[in-house]
Design an enzyme around this catalytic site. Structure first.
Site, short mmCIF file in Angstrom:
data_model
loop_
_atom_site.label_atom_id
_atom_site.label_comp_id
_atom_site.label_asym_id
_atom_site.label_seq_id
_atom_site.Cartn_x
_atom_site.Cartn_y
_atom_site.Cartn_z
N LYS A 70 24.81 -48.07 -2.21
CA LYS A 70 26.26 -47.84 -2.15
C LYS A 70 26.62 -47.44 -0.74
O LYS A 70 25.96 -46.61 -0.14
CB LYS A 70 26.61 -46.67 -3.10
CG LYS A 70 28.08 -46.39 -3.18
CD LYS A 70 28.73 -47.22 -4.26
CE LYS A 70 30.23 -47.26 -4.19
NZ LYS A 70 30.78 -48.29 -3.29
N LYS A 94 23.74 -38.65 0.76
CA LYS A 94 25.06 -38.28 0.24
C LYS A 94 25.15 -38.47 -1.28
O LYS A 94 25.59 -37.58 -1.99
CB LYS A 94 26.13 -39.13 0.93
CG LYS A 94 27.53 -38.65 0.68
CD LYS A 94 28.56 -39.54 1.32
CE LYS A 94 28.41 -39.58 2.83
NZ LYS A 94 29.53 -40.30 3.47
N LYS A 106 24.85 -49.61 3.76
CA LYS A 106 25.99 -49.66 4.68
C LYS A 106 26.08 -51.07 5.24
O LYS A 106 25.06 -51.77 5.31
CB LYS A 106 25.80 -48.66 5.83
CG LYS A 106 27.10 -48.19 6.44
CD LYS A 106 27.74 -47.11 5.58
CE LYS A 106 29.01 -46.55 6.13
NZ LYS A 106 29.48 -45.41 5.33
N THR A 190 38.33 -38.65 -0.01
CA THR A 190 37.39 -38.12 0.98
C THR A 190 37.99 -36.89 1.67
O THR A 190 37.33 -35.85 1.79
CB THR A 190 37.01 -39.19 2.02
OG1 THR A 190 36.57 -40.35 1.32
CG2 THR A 190 35.90 -38.71 2.93
N SER A 362 34.39 -43.42 -5.57
CA SER A 362 33.95 -44.80 -5.73
C SER A 362 33.08 -44.95 -6.98
O SER A 362 33.17 -45.94 -7.71
CB SER A 362 33.11 -45.24 -4.53
OG SER A 362 33.95 -45.48 -3.44
P1 NAD Z 1 39.84 -44.65 9.94
O1 NAD Z 1 39.53 -45.93 10.58
O2 NAD Z 1 40.85 -44.60 8.85
O3 NAD Z 1 40.27 -43.58 11.02
C1 NAD Z 1 39.49 -43.27 12.12
C2 NAD Z 1 40.33 -42.34 12.98
O4 NAD Z 1 39.52 -41.89 14.07
C3 NAD Z 1 41.56 -43.00 13.58
O5 NAD Z 1 42.61 -42.06 13.63
C4 NAD Z 1 41.11 -43.37 14.98
O6 NAD Z 1 42.18 -43.48 15.87
C5 NAD Z 1 40.24 -42.17 15.28
N1 NAD Z 1 39.29 -42.36 16.37
C6 NAD Z 1 38.43 -43.38 16.57
N2 NAD Z 1 37.72 -43.17 17.69
C7 NAD Z 1 38.14 -41.99 18.19
C8 NAD Z 1 37.80 -41.21 19.32
N3 NAD Z 1 36.87 -41.60 20.18
N4 NAD Z 1 38.44 -40.02 19.51
C9 NAD Z 1 39.39 -39.60 18.65
N5 NAD Z 1 39.77 -40.29 17.57
C10 NAD Z 1 39.14 -41.46 17.33
O7 NAD Z 1 38.43 -44.07 9.42
P2 NAD Z 1 38.17 -43.01 8.27
O8 NAD Z 1 38.04 -43.77 7.00
O9 NAD Z 1 39.12 -41.90 8.36
O10 NAD Z 1 36.71 -42.53 8.65
C11 NAD Z 1 36.48 -41.54 9.65
C12 NAD Z 1 35.03 -41.09 9.58
O11 NAD Z 1 34.74 -40.63 8.27
C13 NAD Z 1 33.98 -42.14 9.87
O12 NAD Z 1 32.86 -41.50 10.45
C14 NAD Z 1 33.60 -42.65 8.49
O13 NAD Z 1 32.33 -43.23 8.48
C15 NAD Z 1 33.64 -41.36 7.73
N6 NAD Z 1 33.85 -41.48 6.29
C16 NAD Z 1 34.92 -42.10 5.77
C17 NAD Z 1 35.08 -42.15 4.40
C18 NAD Z 1 36.28 -42.75 3.75
O14 NAD Z 1 36.38 -42.73 2.51
N7 NAD Z 1 37.24 -43.26 4.49
C19 NAD Z 1 34.11 -41.58 3.56
C20 NAD Z 1 33.04 -40.94 4.13
C21 NAD Z 1 32.91 -40.88 5.49
#
Ligand code: NAD
Length: 448
Positions: A70, A94, A106, A190, A362
């Site tokens: 997953k 996780k 992934k 999340t 999920s």
């Molecule tokens: P997203 O694409 O919705 O948002 C990412 C955000 O980070 C955006 O606001 C982007 O502008 C910002 N960003 C990117 N690079 C940056 C930088 N160098 N400095 C500052 N801001 C920056 O992604 P998300 O879904 O919110 O995921 C964010 C993190 O959480 C990732 O590491 C992802 O793997 C992890 N994550 C997400 C989920 C989920 O359900 N969405 C679940 C578990 C983990």
């Protein structure tokens, strides 16, 4: 971020450290240090101009001893196989720490999604499925959205898989739009999950949440709902968020002296989590440099953007006031920074515990797909809170029992469960003495 930062090496180093503490057998280590399976494939896409452009896609299945692999699919211009490997490994831990019956996987594509038209995006999504579908399925490997991908994209992917297999298979992918097999509550799961763990940490540390402040990196899916949850559920103030600006190709921090309004910022944020600088400045927000979020004088830091942000080099910027680092993002902290966090006595809620709300929801989505019966949003969020709280308490119990750093304790709980599943399936034969020694209040808590 240092250019030589390799998240897979970080993931392996974290695993090795805990494997040593647990005195894990060599046979177990050699299975868990690397993914079980890796796929790298070409995705030819017909662009709107009529030309074919070839993209590169990945899927990594780190471990599926506890259930189907997953994990999300990332569309990112700097995607690498090592990033995907690390993230797949973290998914194994996780799912185990959240005690859901799934393994770790992934995927990704090297692409800047905002450079594509809607039609090109759809063809790339369908192409990704065409390249890997034989190795996916509700009982094999179930992808989900992640950085750069959206529920709509999951809908296209589910449709492509259903066409290829000749039947409607909503359970092949999660994070689908509601109305197309998606679960209510997934969008906020999340970020809210992050906040459930922050709430539990505050209870343990005896902090009054209404007197606490937070600063976040990112303003995408995770950070938006973590910011909303921090204010609405805990009654705290969010002082700053940050984002990457796709036009300037650099990042900015947005702050306000009396606290930001996440709903307002949401209204001026694009689908990639980019905040409109001009509108923010007009509304009185200070627009600061990329890492200003890290230096804010707050109680809680919630890095929720990308990996490798709190490092040996950047940690000097962190205020002495910070009591909790809640890792909304995957792998935001390097081992060098961990050393300093331990020294300062900062309470870390490690990524694979802190952001497990998404995968937990999920899992609920798959359960609903299997049953073809859909739950109310409140029921989803109530069950999510229960799961996250139980997972947090399990890790905290392990941490207290073993006097271990929270990240190490989370690894211990997770590795224990994965090794047990491998043992029960006959993949390895372990004596378990090292694990039984702490058979564990953590597991007892988690099974309540
Ligand atoms: P997203 O694409 O919705 O948002 C990412 C955000 O980070 C955006 O606001 C982007 O502008 C910002 N960003 C990117 N690079 C940056 C930088 N160098 N400095 C500052 N801001 C920056 O992604 P998300 O879904 O919110 O995921 C964010 C993190 O959480 C990732 O590491 C992802 O793997 C992890 N994550 C997400 C989920 C989920 O359900 N969405 C679940 C578990 C983990």
């Amino acid at each position: 971020m240092a250019t030589d930062f390799n998240p897979f090496q970080v993931a392996q180093a974290q695993f090795d450290g805990v494997a040593d503490q647990l005195q894990l057998e060599q046979e177990v280590r050699s299975i868990l240090r690397f993914p079980l399976r890796e796929f790298r494939f070409q995705i030819p896409v017909r662009m709107d101009t009529g030309q074919i452009k070839v993209y590169f896609g990945f899927r990594v299945q780190h471990n599926d001893a506890r259930g189907p692999a997953k994990g999300g699919i990332r569309f990112h211009p700097e995607e690498t196989l090592d990033t995907v490997r690390a993230l797949a490994m973290w998914m194994t831990w996780k799912c185990a720490v959240a005690d859901i019956p799934l393994g770790g996987g992934k995927g990704g594509v090297i692409v800047e999604p905002s450079s594509l038209s809607v039609g090109e995006k759809e063809r790339l999504c369908r192409g990704w499925i065409d390249g890997i579908w034989k190795n996916l399925g509700p009982r094999i490997d179930v992808p989900a959205p992640d950085v750069g991908t959206t529920p709509q994209m999951m809908g296209w992917m589910m449709d492509e898989y259903s066409k290829l297999t000749g039947q409607y298979v909503p359970g092949v992918i999660t994070g689908k739009p509601v109305g197309s097999g998606g679960s209510l509550g997934r969008t906020e799961a999340t970020g809210y999950g992050v906040i459930y763990t922050v709430r539990e940490a505050m209870k343990y540390l005896k902090l009054d949440p209404t007197r606490c402040t937070a600063s976040l990196q990112g303003f995408g899916n995770v950070a938006q709902y973590a910011a909303i949850g921090f204010m609405q559920q805990l009654g705290g103030k969010v002082m700053a968020v940050s984002c990457f600006d796709r036009k300037d190709h650099c990042s900015y921090t947005f702050s306000k002296v009396d606290g930001i309004d996440p709903h307002f910022l949401q209204s001026i944020t694009d689908q990639y989590g980019g905040i409109d600088k001009i509108q923010a400045a007009a509304a009185g927000y200070q627009v600061e440099d990329a890492m200003a979020w890290l230096s804010k004088d707050v109680d809680v830091l919630i890095p929720s953007a990308i990996e490798g942000q709190i490092t040996g080099e950047t940690i000097g910027m962190m205020s002495e006031r910070v009591k909790i680092v809640a890792e909304g993002a995957n792998g935001p902290t390097t081992p060098e920074a961990d050393v300093e966090l331990k020294k300062r006595g900062v309470f870390v809620i490690p990524d694979f515990l802190c952001n497990a709300g998404g995968v937990t929801c999920s899992y609920f989505e798959s359960v609903q797909n299997d049953a073809n019966y859909y739950w109310e949003r409140e029921a989803v969020l109530r069950r999510l809170d229960q799961k996250m709280t139980t997972a947090f308490q399990g890790v905290l119990a392990m941490s207290l029992q073993r006097e271990a750093f929270m990240r190490d304790a989370a690894y211990m709980v997770a590795i224990d469960r994965v090794v047990k599943a491998m043992d029960l399936r006959g993949w390895v034969s372990v004596s378990y003495t090292h694990l039984r020694a702490h058979e564990t209040k953590a597991n007892l808590v988690c099974r309540l």
